[in-house]
Write an enzyme that holds these catalytic residues in place. Structure first.
Site, PDB file in Angstrom:
ATOM      1  N   PRO A  92       7.626  86.598  -3.710  1.00  0.00           N
ATOM      2  CA  PRO A  92       7.779  85.165  -4.011  1.00  0.00           C
ATOM      3  C   PRO A  92       8.986  84.861  -4.892  1.00  0.00           C
ATOM      4  CG  PRO A  92       5.495  85.836  -4.299  1.00  0.00           C
ATOM      5  CD  PRO A  92       6.285  87.096  -4.088  1.00  0.00           C
ATOM      6  N   GLU A 119      -1.503  92.573  -6.531  1.00  0.00           N
ATOM      7  CA  GLU A 119      -0.849  91.742  -7.536  1.00  0.00           C
ATOM      8  C   GLU A 119       0.672  91.857  -7.506  1.00  0.00           C
ATOM      9  OE1 GLU A 119      -0.665  88.942 -10.558  1.00  0.00           O
ATOM     10  OE2 GLU A 119      -2.364  89.583  -9.336  1.00  0.00           O
ATOM     11  N   ARG A 156      16.065  85.542  17.271  1.00  0.00           N
ATOM     12  CA  ARG A 156      16.620  84.495  18.125  1.00  0.00           C
ATOM     13  C   ARG A 156      18.149  84.508  18.116  1.00  0.00           C
ATOM     14  NH1 ARG A 156      16.190  79.737  17.004  1.00  0.00           N
ATOM     15  NH2 ARG A 156      15.585  78.744  18.971  1.00  0.00           N
ATOM     16  N   ASP A 171      20.063  74.396  16.873  1.00  0.00           N
ATOM     17  CA  ASP A 171      18.794  74.159  16.182  1.00  0.00           C
ATOM     18  C   ASP A 171      19.003  73.368  14.903  1.00  0.00           C
ATOM     19  OD1 ASP A 171      17.419  75.600  18.056  1.00  0.00           O
ATOM     20  OD2 ASP A 171      17.379  77.450  16.882  1.00  0.00           O
TER      21      ASP A 171
END
Length: 252
Positions: A92, A119, A156, A171
């Site tokens: 994160p 954790e 992609r 895109d």
């Protein structure tokens, strides 16, 4: 391209990466994806891959040993066919994943994703890593879903995967803007008609309409993107007109 994924839950990837475009990509030989259960590399007799942190604290940490040994095995297997490449840790606190990041990774011959759980990680695992990546400012139960998203977005851009490379380049976010609206048959569905310009055959008018609609959609939905988008002089003029349409009193 070779993609290795280290995970405690390899079955999660079968139903996702074996389907649709990513699945065909593997069948056609553009990308080779291998998922390794790093639990098989633990030396703990109970097959534990986590332990309590030194100094105390909540939760459990992934141990360094299983990850290091799994990475050694991958390097041994691929050393004659692929470079070590980039090693991406799902975290994160990592760099926010976006379209530019996906295009960047698609240039590599070999990618390895490490999916954490519990954790956090033993800090020494980061010595193996070239990149730390995050989907956003939230915490998932593990790195598997994030890795799937990154792999899907990245492959992609591998040459040959979509056939026409203008497709991914058009895109949303590829040029810093949201994509313009698109339509297909029928031209009139329940009274909702396709804009006449798109059926006019006038390619220059179509180009101008798409540019304007892309700018309009970005201005309305993601104006933050316009702060960093590199706009041509033509786009800047169109954008100014759009802003005046929304706020006639805005400074010119």
């Amino acid at each position: 391209m070779r993609i290795d994924i280290l995970s405690l839950f390899p079955d999660m990837f079968d139903a996702t990466l074996g389907q649709s475009i990513v699945g065909r990509t593997q069948d056609d030989g553009f990308v080779d994806i291998k998922v390794t259960d790093f639990r098989q590399y633990t030396t703990d007799k109970h097959r534990h891959v986590d332990d309590a942190p030194f100094g105390g604290g909540a939760g459990m940490l992934l141990q360094a040993q299983p990850i290091f040994d799994a990475m050694d095995a991958i390097e041994q297997e691929t050393k004659d066919t692929y470079p070590k490449g980039r090693v991406i840790l799902m975290d994160p606190a990592g760099r926010r994943f976006d379209q530019d990041f996906a295009m960047e990774l698609a240039q590599e011959e070999h990618l390895t994703f490490i999916c954490g759980h519990y954790e956090g990680y033993d800090e020494r695992i980061r010595q193996l890593v070239t990149d730390e990546a995050s989907l956003g400012d939230y915490v998932l139960t593990g790195g598997e879903l994030a890795a799937m998203v990154m792999v899907d977005a990245t492959v992609r851009f591998v040459p040959g995967v979509l056939g026409n490379m203008s497709s991914p380049m058009g895109d949303s976010f590829s040029n810093g803007l949201l994509e313009y609206p698109q339509y297909t048959r029928p031209a009139d569905f329940r009274g909702m008609k396709v804009p006449e310009v798109l059926t006019s055959g006038n390619h220059e008018k179509i180009r101008e309409w798409r540019m304007r609609e892309s700018l309009k959609r970005t201005l309305e939905r993601r104006p933050d993107l316009l702060k960093t988008a590199k706009l041509s002089r033509e786009q800047q003029i169109i954008l100014q007109d759009l802003k005046l349409d929304l706020d006639p009193d805005a400074p010119k």
